[in-house]
Design an enzyme around this catalytic site. Structure first.
Site, PDB file in Angstrom:
ATOM      1  CD  GLU A 171      -2.738  -1.050   2.410  1.00  0.00           C
ATOM      2  OE1 GLU A 171      -3.766  -1.950   2.456  1.00  0.00           O
ATOM      3  OE2 GLU A 171      -2.819  -0.255   3.482  1.00  0.00           O
TER       4      GLU A 171
ATOM      5  CB  CYS B  53       6.832  -4.635   9.154  1.00  0.00           C
ATOM      6  SG  CYS B  53       8.249  -4.025  10.122  1.00  0.00           S
TER       7      CYS B  53
END
Ligand code: SAH
Ligand code: SF4
Length: 347
Positions: A93, A113
């Site tokens: 995104e 992440c």
């Protein structure tokens, strides 16, 4: 042979590729102007270069590695979040925030992440892979095209999307070179901010490699006990070591650091905690950026109410610390800080 992503290669690498094709020296500039400035989507649009060279470039390079999957806009139309699909199917995104003459783009640096900050949607989804510099640039280029069509341009870039930039240092660094290079995207380094949770070994390196790019450190707690609970990375890079690296960064670059602090209801927002935070950063060349925590799927505690944000801010100000309170933007479309995850969060 799979094509190379055009935006992944450096100027030197492009020069090396052109050399055996015995082209005049100005070709490089023409190609870069076409792809970084005019933002052509195909090599055929490079009408000022010979057709056979266009075909050769097309054989070797791919221009756009991202396809647009979905776009959502905030009610006021000023914040726009896009979901891109990478060539391997990964979803990432990026966000455009329109301000008058200060259009800002927030880019992702990783798919997911690994840092696992408890309140962050990206952390909650885990880690898939690093993005390449060209995939980072392509996010900016998407919005640059959009804005150019309206006579506007990208003015600011923040590396605050999905991922920890300093765990993908090399590609992030390459993308910063391309963004700030006047022959390529030409966005001034001082208009760019990289945010890190505090990967210590990279702080000094970043200060040396990109002394003009702004650095933001995500602090969120002013003592190790709480910070380690919220940000597991703190167990590896504890506060005293992080603050030492920050002081050294400031001394080496003479640049003002930003500390990010997301206020969480009754977790890190008491007046005592504000005082502790003020003492931690007092006297440093820095600015504190406060924001009320945005909601995320797996973290139930809400952001602090407005009066607590104000009281917290006041303690910092009373201690001589420079503070800004960040406006929440795009929260209703899950485009706020720490809300980027795909695709279940996309609405
Ligand atoms: N990995 C980097 C950059 C991406 S996150 C970093 O952590 O700094 C960008 C910012 O959003 C960071 O300051 C991060 O701590 C913050 N953030 C994460 N989740 C958030 C949430 N739910 N509400 C508000 N800010 C959040
Ligand atoms: Fe990763 Fe930053 Fe989210 Fe932490 S806040 S999980 S470092 S993206």
């Amino acid at each position: 042979m799979p094509k190379t992503l055009f935006y992944d290669i450096t100027t030197q690498e492009l020069e090396d590729q052109l050399r055996p094709l015995s082209q005049p020296g100005f070709r490089l500039k023409q190609i870069q102007q076409g792809l970084y400035n005019k933002l052509y989507a195909t090599f055929d649009e490079l009408e000022n270069i010979p057709k056979n060279l266009r075909a050769e470039l097309d054989d070797r390079f791919l221009i756009n590695p991202l396809s647009l999957e979905r776009v959502v806009k905030s009610r006021d139309g000023n914040t726009e979040k896009v979901l891109f699909k990478c060539l391997d199917g990964s979803l990432i995104e990026a966000v455009l925030m329109r301000f008058e003459h200060r259009n800002s783009v927030c880019v992702s640096t990783q798919v997911g992440c690994p840092m696992g900050c408890v309140f962050c949607s990206t952390g909650q989804m885990g880690f898939q892979r690093n993005l390449s510099s060209g995939e980072i640039l392509a996010q900016v280029i998407h919005f640059q095209r959009l804005l150019h069509a309206e006579g506007e341009a990208v003015r600011n870039i923040v590396y605050m999307g999905m991922g920890e930039p300093f765990l993908n240092y090399e590609q992030v660094s390459k993308s910063l070179d391309a963004l700030s290079d006047p022959e390529r995207l030409g966005i001034g380094s001082r208009k760019i901010t990289v945010s890190t949770v505090g990967v210590l070994p990279k702080i000094a390196k970043f200060g040396g490699d990109h002394p003009q790019v702004n650095l933001a450190i995500s602090l969120h707690a002013a003592n190790d006990e709480l910070r380690s609970q919220l940000l597991p990375a703190n167990r590896i890079y504890p506060l005293h070591a992080l603050m030492k690296a920050c002081r050294e960064y400031i001394a080496a670059t003479n640049r003002k650091l930003t500390f990010e602090y997301a206020l969480i209801d009754n977790v890190n927002d008491s007046l005592d905690q504000a005082q502790e935070f003020a003492e931690l950063v007092q006297g440093m060349l820095c600015i504190v950026n406060l924001i009320a925590l945005n909601p995320s799927k797996d973290y139930p505690t809400p952001g602090s109410p407005r009066d607590r944000v104000e009281a917290f801010r006041q303690v910092l100000v009373d201690n001589g610390v420079q503070v800004t309170v960040r406006l929440r933007r795009g929260v209703e479309i899950n485009a706020g800080c720490g809300q980027l995850a795909s695709p279940e969060n996309f609405k």
